[in-house]
Scaffold this motif. Structure first.
Motif, short mmCIF file in Angstrom:
data_model
loop_
_atom_site.label_atom_id
_atom_site.label_comp_id
_atom_site.label_asym_id
_atom_site.label_seq_id
_atom_site.Cartn_x
_atom_site.Cartn_y
_atom_site.Cartn_z
N PRO A 13 6.87 2.08 -11.18
CA PRO A 13 7.22 0.69 -10.87
C PRO A 13 8.68 0.57 -10.44
N ALA A 14 8.94 -0.39 -9.53
CA ALA A 14 10.30 -0.67 -9.08
C ALA A 14 10.41 -2.18 -8.82
N GLY A 15 11.02 -2.88 -9.76
CA GLY A 15 11.08 -4.33 -9.63
C GLY A 15 9.68 -4.92 -9.65
N ASP A 16 9.39 -5.78 -8.65
CA ASP A 16 8.05 -6.36 -8.57
C ASP A 16 7.13 -5.52 -7.68
N GLY A 17 7.57 -4.28 -7.38
CA GLY A 17 6.75 -3.38 -6.56
C GLY A 17 6.72 -1.99 -7.16
N GLU A 18 6.59 -1.01 -6.31
CA GLU A 18 6.52 0.39 -6.76
C GLU A 18 7.35 1.26 -5.84
N VAL A 19 7.73 2.44 -6.36
CA VAL A 19 8.32 3.49 -5.53
C VAL A 19 7.33 4.64 -5.51
N HIS A 20 7.16 5.25 -4.34
CA HIS A 20 6.31 6.43 -4.18
C HIS A 20 7.09 7.47 -3.40
N PHE A 50 15.56 8.60 -7.18
CA PHE A 50 15.16 7.36 -7.84
C PHE A 50 15.55 7.41 -9.31
N ASP A 51 16.10 6.30 -9.79
CA ASP A 51 16.49 6.17 -11.19
C ASP A 51 15.49 5.25 -11.89
N GLU A 52 14.70 5.83 -12.80
CA GLU A 52 13.65 5.06 -13.48
C GLU A 52 14.24 3.95 -14.35
N ARG A 53 15.47 4.13 -14.81
CA ARG A 53 16.07 3.15 -15.72
C ARG A 53 16.55 1.91 -14.97
N THR A 54 17.12 2.09 -13.80
CA THR A 54 17.66 0.96 -13.04
C THR A 54 16.70 0.48 -11.95
N GLY A 55 15.71 1.31 -11.59
CA GLY A 55 14.81 0.97 -10.51
C GLY A 55 15.43 1.12 -9.13
N GLU A 56 16.56 1.82 -9.02
CA GLU A 56 17.25 1.98 -7.75
C GLU A 56 16.84 3.27 -7.04
N LEU A 57 16.73 3.18 -5.73
CA LEU A 57 16.48 4.35 -4.89
C LEU A 57 17.69 4.54 -3.98
N VAL A 58 18.21 5.78 -3.93
CA VAL A 58 19.33 6.10 -3.04
C VAL A 58 18.89 7.18 -2.06
N LEU A 59 19.20 6.96 -0.79
CA LEU A 59 18.99 7.96 0.26
C LEU A 59 20.34 8.48 0.70
N ALA A 60 20.44 9.77 1.03
CA ALA A 60 21.71 10.34 1.48
C ALA A 60 21.44 11.42 2.52
N ARG A 61 22.42 11.61 3.40
CA ARG A 61 22.31 12.62 4.47
C ARG A 61 23.62 13.40 4.56
N ASP A 62 23.52 14.68 4.90
CA ASP A 62 24.68 15.57 4.86
C ASP A 62 25.79 15.14 5.82
N ASP A 118 0.83 -1.21 0.00
CA ASP A 118 0.00 0.00 0.00
C ASP A 118 0.86 1.25 0.00
N GLY A 119 1.93 1.23 -0.80
CA GLY A 119 2.91 2.31 -0.79
C GLY A 119 2.34 3.68 -1.06
N LYS A 120 1.38 3.78 -1.97
CA LYS A 120 0.83 5.09 -2.29
C LYS A 120 0.07 5.68 -1.11
N VAL A 121 -0.78 4.86 -0.49
CA VAL A 121 -1.55 5.33 0.66
C VAL A 121 -0.61 5.71 1.80
N VAL A 122 0.39 4.89 2.05
CA VAL A 122 1.34 5.15 3.13
C VAL A 122 2.12 6.43 2.85
#
Length: 644
Positions: free
Chosen positions: A38-45, A127-139, A12-16
Motif C-alpha cells: 500500500p502507498a497512501g490511498d493506492g499501491e506501489v508495485h 520505496f520506504d514502507e514506513r513513509t510510503g515514499e518512492l524515490v527514483l534516481a539516475r547516475d 491496475d498497477g499490478k497488471v501494468v
C-alpha cells in the motif's frame, strides 16, 4: 545489470507492472521478481528482471526487501567494496555480496546524500514502507536509462520506453518535436522523449513521490560544476595523472563474478582499455568487427583489423572477429524496436552483433572505450572547429572561391568514394559560422534551411525551438576554453543522447552488460582539469590521452589515423539499400503522413546517386525513422496524418 519497472498509485498497477516487467525480459533473462505494498490511498508495485553479474545467488535477487526498504536497481557500483567496508565498520551486517545490498544500506544510512558517493552506472527505484515514499534516481552521467510517465497523482517508470508504451496500451502520442530533433541530430536528445507524456529522468537527479500526491525533484551532481571546477584546477597548475586514473577506473570496471571481455577496434581508446584489462586479467577475450572487402574499399575505410590483431597478439588477448555484411540490414526492424527512439547510427547494429557473439560464447560483461572522444576532444569535429577559427582569417574572396571549387567536386564515383572530398565539403558547410552554430553544424545532419525544406511547414516553429535548445545548452557554462566548451557540450548532449543510449539498448537486447570506464566520475573530473591546448596539439586530438597511453601501448597504435565504429553506408546505399530507399521516399509512412516532404527527399536521393553530395547518413536515418514511426503509429489508434 537489469531491467527495472514499477507503478506508484497507478490504476491496475499490478497488471501494468507485470506487463512492464515482461517487456524487459531481454534485459534480465536470469530471474524475475515482483513486489507490492500500500502507498497512501493506492499501491506501489515494483518489478525486476535480473542479469546476474555480482553475487549470482538468491541473496542478490530483486526487488530486494530489507528493514522496511525495497529496491529495484539497474547498474553496477564499482566502489561497492569500499562502501561495504565503511558500512560494515558502522555496524551494518550484510546477508550477501551484491552491490544491490550495498546500495540499499547506503540509502538507509545516508538517504539522497549517498548518491554523489556512488561510483558506477545506475538507475533505481527505492520505496520506504514506513513513509510510503518512492524515490527514483539516475547516475551522474546518464549511462543507465530511466523513463517515467505521470498521470494525475500516479506514476509509472521503466528502463525502456517501449515498456511504457506497452503499459499504456499504445495510447502514447508521438512527439513531433522530438522527431524534428531526431532529424537534426540523428538521435533524440536526452532532454526530449519520442512520446509526449513520457520523460527521461535527467542524469545526476532524483525524483521523490509522496503518498499525498506531492512530487519533489533534486540534483546531486552537475556536469557544469565539474567542468568549472576543472577549469580552476587547471589554472592552479594541477596536472592529473591520467594514466593512473584510467588504469584505476579500468581495474574497478572489471569487478564481476562472470567473464568479462572488451570491444577492440584497434583504435586508441579500446586498445588502451584492452591492454590495461589484460594486465589485470591475463588472457581476456576481445571482440572486433570488419566489413566486406569491396565495401571497405569503396568507403576507403582504414584497416582496423590489422591494428586489433596487433594489440591482441602483443597483450595475449583472445581475439574474436565478426564480419558485418549487408545481410545485417534484415536486423533494421528489430533494432528500431530495441533502440526505443529513432536513432540513425549504424554502430548500434555493430554493438548488437558483437554483444550477441560474446553472449553466445558465455560472456555477459563487455568493456567499451566510449566517452574518450567526447571528453578529450578526439572527434574530427573538434579539430575542424579549431581550424575554422584560423580559416575565418583567410580573405573572404579566397574563401568563396575555394567553396565554389570544392562544391563542384564529386564525393564518389560508381566504384569508389572520396573521403577527403566529403570531409572538405563538410568543413566548408560550417567554417564561416559563429562558434555555437558552427559546432552544431559540424555534427548535425542539416542546416536550418535544409531542415525547414524537409519537414512539414507547420513544424517551422518546432525547428526553431530545437535549434534554440542546442544553443541554450551549449552556452550554459562559464568556461573560457573553446575546446572544453565543445567537450562539455558533447558530454551533456552527444554522449547521453546517442552513444550511451544505443550502447545500452543494443547490448541489453543481447542480454549483455557494457561498461564504459572512460565515462567515470573520476575520469570526467580529470578530463575537465586538462586545458584544451593539451587536448588538441597541432593536428592531434586527444593529445594528452595519447601521451598517457604510450606508457603501455606502442606508438604505432597510439598515433594511428582515427578509425570509425560505423559502417560503409555509401556502399550499402548505392547497392543493397537502393530499392528500400526508393520505396520509403515514394510511398513511406513519413511522406504519406505529411511529416517529411517527398520532393526534398527525392532531391537528396538524386544528389547522392549522382555522387555530388554524400547523403548516405541522412538516408540511413530516414530508414530508421520510417521503421520507428510505423511501429509507433500502427495499432495505437492514433492517426498517422500530421496535424498542425
Amino acid at each position: 545489470m537489469c531491467g527495472i519497472a514499477g507503478t506508484y498509485r497507478w490504476p491496475d498497477g499490478k497488471v501494468v507492472t507485470d506487463r512492464l516487467t515482461d517487456t524487459l525480459a531481454h534485459r534480465g533473462p536470469d530471474g524475475a521478481g515482483r513486489y507490492s505494498h500500500p502507498a497512501g490511498d493506492g499501491e506501489v508495485h515494483l518489478g525486476h528482471r535480473r542479469l546476474s553479474i555480482i553475487d549470482l545467488s538468491e541473496t542478490g535477487a530483486q526487488p530486494m526487501v530489507s528493514g522496511g526498504l525495497v529496491l529495484t536497481y539497474n547498474g553496477e557500483l564499482y566502489n561497492a567494496p569500499e562502501l561495504r567496508a565503511e558500512l560494515a565498520a558502522a555496524g551494518v551486517r550484510f546477508r550477501g555480496t551484491s552491490d544491490t545490498e550495498v546500495l540499499l544500506e547506503a540509502w538507509r544510512r545516508w538517504g539522497t546524500d549517498c548518491l554523489p558517493r556512488l561510483r558506477g552506472m545506475f538507475a533505481f527505484g527505492i520505496f520506504d514502507e514506513r513513509t510510503g515514499e518512492l524515490v527514483l534516481a539516475r547516475d551522474q552521467l546518464g549511462i543507465k536509462p530511466l523513463f517515467l510517465l505521470r498521470r494525475g497523482e500516479g506514476l509509472v517508470f521503466a528502463s525502456e520506453l517501449k515498456a511504457l508504451a506497452t503499459a499504456t496500451g499504445g495510447s502514447l502520442e508521438v512527439d513531433h518535436a522530438a522527431l524534428v530533433a531526431s532529424l537534426l541530430y540523428y538521435w533524440v536528445p536526452d532532454s526530449r522523449c519520442a512520446f509526449r507524456e513520457a520523460e527521461k529522468l535527467p542524469p545526476g537527479t532524483w525524483l521523490r513521490c509522496r503518498p499525498d500526491g506531492r512530487v519533489e525533484r533534486g540534483r546531486f551532481w552537475d556536469l557544469r560544476d565539474v567542468a568549472a571546477e576543472g577549469q580552476e584546477r587547471a589554472r592552479s597548475g594541477e596536472r592529473p595523472d591520467l594514466a593512473a586514473i584510467v588504469e584505476e577506473s579500468t581495474r574497478q570496471h572489471l569487478l564481476s563474478d562472470v567473464p568479462v571481455a572488451t570491444f577492440l577496434s584497434g583504435g586508441l581508446d579500446s586498445s588502451w582499455l584492452t591492454a590495461l584489462a589484460a594486465r589485470h586479467q591475463p588472457g581476456i577475450s576481445a571482440y572486433t568487427i570488419g566489413f566486406r572487402a569491396e565495401d571497405a574499399r569503396f568507403e576507403a575505410m582504414p584497416d582496423d583489423l590489422r591494428y586489433a590483431r596487433q594489440v591482441a597478439e602483443r597483450f595475449g588477448v583472445d581475439l574474436h572477429e565478426i564480419e558485418i555484411a549487408p545481410n545485417v540490414l534484415d536486423l533494421l526492424p528489430q533494432m528500431t524496436y530495441h533502440l526505443d527512439e529513432p536513432i540513425g547510427d549504424p554502430a548500434a547494429i555493430n554493438t548488437f552483433l558483437i554483444c550477441s557473439a560474446a553472449r553466445e560464447a558465455g560472456v555477459k560483461v563487455m568493456l567499451s572505450g566510449m566517452g574518450a572522444d567526447e571528453l578529450f576532444a578526439g572527434y574530427r569535429k573538434h579539430l575542424a572547429n579549431l581550424i575554422a577559427l584560423r580559416y575565418q582569417r583567410v580573405p573572404r574572396p579566397l574563401r568563396r572561391g575555394l567553396s565554389r571549387a570544392v562544391d563542384r567536386l564529386p564525393v564518389a564515383t560508381a566504384r569508389r568514394g572520396y573521403r577527403s572530398v566529403r570531409f572538405a565539403k563538410r568543413f566548408l558547410s560550417f567554417a564561416d559560422l559563429p562558434e555555437e552554430t558552427a559546432f552544431r553544424r559540424s555534427y548535425t545532419m542539416y542546416d536550418q534551411d535544409e531542415l525547414l525544406a524537409l519537414v512539414d511547414p507547420d513544424l517551422a516553429g518546432t525547428v526553431e525551438d530545437v535549434l534554440t535548445e542546442h544553443a541554450d545548452i551549449y552556452q550554459d557554462n562559464d568556461l573560457d576554453d573553446f575546446v572544453n566548451r565543445m567537450c562539455l557540450g558533447d558530454a551533456r548532449m552527444f554522449l547521453p543522447g546517442l552513444n550511451l543510449t544505443y550502447t545500452d539498448r543494443s547490448s541489453m537486447a543481447a542480454s549483455t552488460e557494457v561498461r564504459v570506464p572512460y565515462v567515470d566520475v573520476e575520469v570526467v573530473r580529470a578530463a575537465f582539469a586538462v586545458p584544451g591546448d593539451r587536448k588538441i596539439v597541432g593536428r592531434q586530438g586527444k593529445a594528452v590521452l595519447k601521451e598517457a597511453a604510450t606508457s603501455i601501448l606502442p606508438r604505432e597504435i597510439v598515433y594511428r589515423p582515427k578509425g570509425l565504429f560505423s559502417a560503409p553506408l555509401r556502399a550499402w546505399m548505392s547497392r543493397d539499400l537502393a530499392p528500400l530507399v526508393r520505396e520509403v521516399v515514394n510511398d513511406g509512412v513519413l511522406v504519406n503522413s505529411g511529416l517529411l516532404r517527398r520532393d526534398a527527399l527525392s532531391r537528396m536521393v538524386a544528389e547522392d546517386a549522382a555522387g555530388q553530395r554524400d547523403f548516405s547518413k541522412h538516408l540511413w536515418h530516414v530508414l530508421t525513422l520510417e521503421y520507428w514511426y510505423r511501429d509507433a503509429t500502427s495499432g495505437s489508434g492514433q492517426s498517422t496524418r500530421l496535424t498542425a
